[in-house]
Write a protein that holds these residues in place. Structure first.
Motif, PDB file in Angstrom:
ATOM      1  N   LEU A 121      -0.233   0.125  64.767  1.00  0.00           N
ATOM      2  CA  LEU A 121       0.838  -0.912  64.426  1.00  0.00           C
ATOM      3  C   LEU A 121       0.294  -2.839  63.973  1.00  0.00           C
ATOM      4  N   THR A 122       0.000  -2.755  65.029  1.00  0.00           N
ATOM      5  CA  THR A 122      -1.056  -4.353  64.817  1.00  0.00           C
ATOM      6  C   THR A 122      -2.040  -4.260  64.513  1.00  0.00           C
ATOM      7  N   GLY A 123      -2.572  -3.238  65.210  1.00  0.00           N
ATOM      8  CA  GLY A 123      -4.084  -3.871  64.431  1.00  0.00           C
ATOM      9  C   GLY A 123      -3.823  -3.516  62.538  1.00  0.00           C
ATOM     10  N   GLU A 124      -3.207  -3.023  62.132  1.00  0.00           N
ATOM     11  CA  GLU A 124      -2.393  -2.592  60.615  1.00  0.00           C
ATOM     12  C   GLU A 124      -2.286  -3.737  60.175  1.00  0.00           C
ATOM     13  N   ILE A 125      -1.258  -5.005  60.842  1.00  0.00           N
ATOM     14  CA  ILE A 125      -0.662  -6.027  60.427  1.00  0.00           C
ATOM     15  C   ILE A 125      -1.570  -6.819  59.936  1.00  0.00           C
ATOM     16  N   PHE A 126      -2.060  -7.687  61.247  1.00  0.00           N
ATOM     17  CA  PHE A 126      -2.341  -8.381  61.531  1.00  0.00           C
ATOM     18  C   PHE A 126      -4.089  -8.300  61.801  1.00  0.00           C
ATOM     19  N   GLY A 127      -4.896  -7.083  62.280  1.00  0.00           N
ATOM     20  CA  GLY A 127      -6.219  -7.074  62.522  1.00  0.00           C
ATOM     21  C   GLY A 127      -7.092  -7.283  61.026  1.00  0.00           C
ATOM     22  N   GLY A 128      -8.632  -6.113  61.362  1.00  0.00           N
ATOM     23  CA  GLY A 128      -9.476  -6.792  60.001  1.00  0.00           C
ATOM     24  C   GLY A 128      -9.890  -7.954  59.631  1.00  0.00           C
ATOM     25  N   GLU A 129     -10.608  -7.629  58.713  1.00  0.00           N
ATOM     26  CA  GLU A 129     -11.343  -9.115  57.493  1.00  0.00           C
ATOM     27  C   GLU A 129      -9.937  -9.693  57.428  1.00  0.00           C
ATOM     28  N   TRP A 130      -9.922 -10.845  57.207  1.00  0.00           N
ATOM     29  CA  TRP A 130      -8.887 -11.607  55.954  1.00  0.00           C
ATOM     30  C   TRP A 130     -10.878 -12.078  55.777  1.00  0.00           C
ATOM     31  N   PRO A 131     -10.350 -12.271  54.681  1.00  0.00           N
ATOM     32  CA  PRO A 131     -11.377 -13.206  53.579  1.00  0.00           C
ATOM     33  C   PRO A 131     -10.797 -14.693  53.318  1.00  0.00           C
ATOM     34  N   THR A 132     -11.982 -15.285  53.882  1.00  0.00           N
ATOM     35  CA  THR A 132     -11.083 -17.004  53.129  1.00  0.00           C
ATOM     36  C   THR A 132     -11.714 -17.503  52.072  1.00  0.00           C
ATOM     37  N   GLU A 133     -12.819 -16.875  51.466  1.00  0.00           N
ATOM     38  CA  GLU A 133     -13.951 -17.066  50.477  1.00  0.00           C
ATOM     39  C   GLU A 133     -13.679 -15.894  49.060  1.00  0.00           C
ATOM     40  N   LEU A 194       1.575 -16.267  67.716  1.00  0.00           N
ATOM     41  CA  LEU A 194       1.106 -15.788  65.729  1.00  0.00           C
ATOM     42  C   LEU A 194      -0.914 -16.322  65.573  1.00  0.00           C
ATOM     43  N   MET A 195       0.071 -18.133  65.809  1.00  0.00           N
ATOM     44  CA  MET A 195      -1.647 -18.836  65.984  1.00  0.00           C
ATOM     45  C   MET A 195      -2.606 -19.131  66.891  1.00  0.00           C
ATOM     46  N   ILE A 196      -2.529 -18.344  68.508  1.00  0.00           N
ATOM     47  CA  ILE A 196      -3.082 -17.609  68.996  1.00  0.00           C
ATOM     48  C   ILE A 196      -3.697 -16.908  68.726  1.00  0.00           C
ATOM     49  N   GLU A 197      -3.528 -15.599  68.907  1.00  0.00           N
ATOM     50  CA  GLU A 197      -3.604 -14.124  68.916  1.00  0.00           C
ATOM     51  C   GLU A 197      -4.106 -14.126  67.292  1.00  0.00           C
ATOM     52  N   HIS A 198      -3.647 -14.378  66.259  1.00  0.00           N
ATOM     53  CA  HIS A 198      -4.417 -13.749  65.006  1.00  0.00           C
ATOM     54  C   HIS A 198      -3.839 -15.102  63.658  1.00  0.00           C
ATOM     55  N   PRO A 199      -5.168 -16.039  64.051  1.00  0.00           N
ATOM     56  CA  PRO A 199      -5.106 -17.702  63.166  1.00  0.00           C
ATOM     57  C   PRO A 199      -5.714 -16.924  61.656  1.00  0.00           C
ATOM     58  N   ALA A 200      -6.671 -16.384  61.690  1.00  0.00           N
ATOM     59  CA  ALA A 200      -7.497 -15.376  60.997  1.00  0.00           C
ATOM     60  C   ALA A 200      -6.459 -15.920  59.192  1.00  0.00           C
ATOM     61  N   PRO A 201      -5.150 -15.028  59.281  1.00  0.00           N
ATOM     62  CA  PRO A 201      -4.262 -14.356  58.217  1.00  0.00           C
ATOM     63  C   PRO A 201      -3.496 -15.166  58.024  1.00  0.00           C
ATOM     64  N   ILE A 202      -3.177 -16.063  59.177  1.00  0.00           N
ATOM     65  CA  ILE A 202      -2.310 -17.602  58.241  1.00  0.00           C
ATOM     66  C   ILE A 202      -3.692 -18.198  57.400  1.00  0.00           C
ATOM     67  N   VAL A 203      -4.400 -18.207  58.193  1.00  0.00           N
ATOM     68  CA  VAL A 203      -5.570 -18.574  56.924  1.00  0.00           C
ATOM     69  C   VAL A 203      -5.936 -18.733  55.523  1.00  0.00           C
ATOM     70  N   THR A 204      -5.796 -17.429  55.787  1.00  0.00           N
ATOM     71  CA  THR A 204      -6.223 -16.900  54.203  1.00  0.00           C
ATOM     72  C   THR A 204      -4.783 -16.734  53.359  1.00  0.00           C
ATOM     73  N   GLY A 205      -3.869 -16.518  54.498  1.00  0.00           N
ATOM     74  CA  GLY A 205      -2.341 -17.096  53.569  1.00  0.00           C
ATOM     75  C   GLY A 205      -2.303 -18.474  52.361  1.00  0.00           C
TER      76      GLY A 205
END
Lengths: 453, 333
Positions: A121-133, A194-205
């Motif tokens: 579930l964690t992987g599905e929600i926060f994991g994977g690639e989050w594009p910034t371009e 959240l910022m420590i563990e899953h910063p990538a989706p925050i940046v993309t969002g």
């Protein structure tokens, strides 16, 4: 303005007045986000946001999967609600949310087999690639629509529908998006983790939200008591248009009316919105959810909740399905201690005390704080000695004692003369008052009960 | 109701009493603030005891005890909750005791305390609701009734040993005003001069005052406003009359200037709430003190000025409503 060059923000990094309570974040700051075991059932409240309540969109005894719409409404200021577990719906019922509002709700009984649980579930929600371009491919209108369909509301606590903030208004152009990672309420660490563990989706969002709102500057504001979160966000934001700025640790830094003077040097007009000064503010959790909604087309079904306080045996940060009962969250943290005396939905400064743990988590639930009998004991209320401490800490520059005592005397003229309607109910005055006068309670009573002009 | 609660107990969910936010509160209660004031008054009291010996201790003790007893009595007669536990009556008593001469007989202190507590404080509604500073109100009554005893600072043949030299002389302000005698700044600073029990030592007042300000148990704007305004007026006077015995330094160090600035003007109940208001109030007291010292037929005026400025506090509060962040509440459209 040397500070400006250093921090990359136009503001001074702080606001006037405010308080410095012990933040007690060490209880749960080190606890990595865990997934709550799937509850036996969830209760999806149909009115979890500011705005119009939803209507049930599914019939009882319908089989639903995670992300299926269970409630929606046509109004602009509203957000649909979704099933957060796989299961079967029940007959709509009524529940009382921690804020005292009685709202209709759709129960969903969990199916024996859940498609997603635990780490998956964690992987599905926060994991994977989050594009910034290549995010230009998403048109502003498409982003807004995806955000609305995902049922996104402000996850910081106020639960204002996010798509309303992101919708462009030619009369009020937006130049800056501020991503709020202050988490100024004591105890709470959900955004921190959240910022420590899953910063990538925050940046993309953040990039997507800025594109939707038309902002060309993006600032992530983090209080300086969370250097690890700031470092994590800086790493994730490297090479993007996102600036990470640290601001002074001071309550209520995370409130928009304090945050914008600190970050932007701009005052939100009384009775207005950040939009009035060209800024959109979204919480870091909201930002991550925006990325998920736009990039993956997935709705808001789970959120991170801090379950903490001296009254909880093992404080944790949990990823929970929306609608899960508070009792399940507490149970997952090994239950309450002997001297637990008050459970609070949200933080201790602005949160609501729970009379009953059998109520559902909503989108705006940022934490459950359980305090002990010792901590909630108060000295008896005594007379106001006019010491002016409430005036010295009010982040909005108001005179709380005058307003509160005017309400007690039902002297509405005086209450208005001291701008009672401008109060944001942050609780600084009530915290500092040496006479233990329930200032915030009185002011809220006045705001609600005051005759209209 | 009871049944419902029982049901919940059986279901395992313990019903917890609720309360409105904020759920956190500082431990600094009114009593803690008052204790801070008492601690801050300790150096002043100590110097008083050094200069005037047991008479200083007795004067302060009589006033403090009477104030507490009168407040307890009042509350008992009115069948109200006892309020002496907040120590505000003790503070009033100590300040009153420190602001009257060491020579005043015991009944002067008792009467002053009665007026301060019963009339100036409790009759107006008790702590926080009083318009006038209780200690100064009580002292004003004494000044009117016992004009002689309240301005007699020498007691023939009864001078305690040690500090005898200091206390057989006139107060520095009276000496300066009527006899053009300038006391040494060193004596004014240490406190080996005559005067009311607590006002002699500038250093003791500054030490105690600094404690109050550091602990934020008093607003620094009040004493700052008073002292700056007084210094400005005294400075103008010194420029106009360079030969006067009392120059700026002596005006600031002598008499009740510092005692008033740190312990009387800072009374929260009778000073304005807003920052701007505090500046105005402090400055008002400072200017009035200097006007009385320079132009009236009495050497000192802190008490009257505080009482006069007390009357302006509701007005100052009304005129200095701070502008909210984001501007005033817009009229409904």
């Amino acid at each position: 303005m040397a500070i400006t060059a250093e921090t990359g923000i136009p503001g001074r990094g702080s606001f006037a007045r405010g308080i410095h309570p012990d933040d007690r974040k060490r209880l749960s700051a080190g606890a990595a986000i865990e997934v709550l075991p799937t509850p036996s059932g969830v209760l999806i409240a149909l009115h979890q946001h500011i705005g119009a309540p939803c209507e049930p969109a599914v019939k009882p005894r319908t089989s639903v999967g995670v992300g299926d719409v269970v409630g929606d409404v046509k109004a602009f200021v509203a957000a649909p609600v979704h099933a957060s577990i796989d299961g079967t719906t029940g007959a709509p019922t009524v529940t009382t949310l921690p804020n005292g509002r009685h709202v209709a709700a759709v129960p969903v009984a969990a199916a024996d087999e859940q498609a997603l649980a635990g780490e998956a579930l964690t992987g599905e929600i926060f994991g994977g690639e989050w594009p910034t371009e290549g995010l230009d491919a998403h048109a502003p209108e498409a982003i807004v629509e995806a955000v609305r369909d995902a049922g996104l509301v402000g996850l910081g606590g106020a639960a204002f529908p996010t798509h309303v903030k992101l919708t462009r208004n030619p009369k009020r152009p937006v130049d800056t998006l501020v991503v709020n990672g202050c988490e100024c309420e004591p105890y709470l660490t959900a955004d921190h983790r959240l910022m420590i563990e899953h910063p990538a989706p925050i940046v993309t969002g953040a990039l997507l939200a800025a594109a939707a709102a038309g902002a060309d500057r993006i600032v992530v504001a983090i209080e300086d008591n969370k250097p690890d979160a700031a470092a994590s966000m800086r790493r994730a934001a490297e090479g993007t248009a996102v600036t990470v700025a640290t601001v002074r640790t001071k309550y209520p830094m995370g409130g928009e009316r304090s945050l914008l003077p600190a970050v932007m040097g701009r005052e939100v007009p009384t009775g207005g919105l950040p939009l009035d000064v060209g800024v959109v503010v979204v919480n870091v959790g909201t930002s991550a959810a925006i990325a998920r909604a736009v990039v993956r087309g997935r709705p808001l079904t789970h959120r991170v909740v801090s379950v903490t306080g001296e009254g909880v045996r093992r404080p944790k940060n949990l990823l929970v399905p929306i609608g899960a009962p508070y009792a399940d969250l507490i149970a997952c943290c090994d239950g309450l201690t002997e001297d637990a005396a008050r459970a609070i939905a949200g933080g201790p400064m602005m949160g609501f005390a729970l009379a009953d743990l059998d109520v559902p988590v909503t989108k705006g639930t940022s934490g459950v704080v359980v305090m002990t009998a010792e901590q909630v004991r108060r000295a008896e209320e005594t007379a106001c000695i006019r010491c002016g401490r409430c005036v010295d800490v009010c982040p909005l520059g108001l005179v709380p004692t005058k307003m509160a005592l005017a309400v007690r005397n039902e002297d509405w003229e005086v209450a208005r003369r001291y701008y009672i309607a401008a109060c944001c109910e942050c609780g600084c005055c009530g915290y500092i008052c040496p006479a233990q006068i329930p200032l915030v309670q009185l002011i809220r009573t006045g705001k609600a009960g005051m005759p209209k002009e | 109701m009871a049944e419902q609660a029982n049901k919940k107990d059986e279901a395992g969910a313990a019903p917890m009493p609720v309360a409105p936010a904020p759920h956190l509160a500082t431990s600094r209660t009114t009593r803690a603030v008052m204790v801070d004031v008492l601690i801050a008054l300790a150096p002043v009291f100590a110097v008083g005891c050094y200069v005037f010996r047991w008479r200083a201790a007795m004067q302060v003790g009589i006033c403090a005890a009477s104030c507490v007893v009168f407040e307890a009595l009042w509350q008992a007669l009115r069948r109200r909750r006892q309020t002496t536990g907040d120590f505000s009556a003790a503070v009033t008593g100590v300040i009153l005791g420190l602001s009257i001469p060491w020579t005043a007989p015991w009944y002067v202190g008792v009467l002053g305390s009665a007026v301060a507590i019963l009339i100036v404080k409790m009759l107006f509604g008790g702590l926080g609701a009083n318009i006038f500073n209780p200690a100064m109100g009580g002292r004003a009554f004494l000044q009117a009734c016992f004009a002689g005893k309240m301005t007699t600072y020498t007691l023939a043949g009864q001078a305690p040993p040690g500090a005898a030299d200091a206390i057989t002389r006139a107060t520095p302000l009276a000496a300066g005003k009527f006899d053009q005698i300038a006391y040494a700044l060193k004596d004014l600073a240490v406190g080996t001069v005559n005067g009311s029990v607590g006002e002699t030592s500038a250093i003791a007042c500054i030490v105690g005052g600094a404690y109050l300000l550091v602990r934020r148990s008093a607003s620094w704007r009040l004493p700052a406003g008073m002292l700056i305004a007084a210094a400005v007026v005294a400075g103008i006077h010194q420029l106009a009359d360079p030969d006067a015995a009392l120059d700026v330094g002596r005006h600031l160090l002598a008499g009740a200037m510092l005692f008033g600035a740190f312990f009387i003007v800072t009374d929260p109940a009778t000073s304005p709430l807003s920052k701007r208001g505090r500046w105005i109030y402090g400055a008002g007291v400072g200017v009035l003190v200097m006007l009385i010292r320079l132009f009236a037929n009495v050497p000192e005026g802190v008490m009257y000025d505080v009482l006069v400025m007390n009357m302006t506090v509701p007005l100052i509060d009304r005129w200095t409503v701070p502008r909210p962040v984001g501007g005033p509440v817009p009229a409904p459209a």
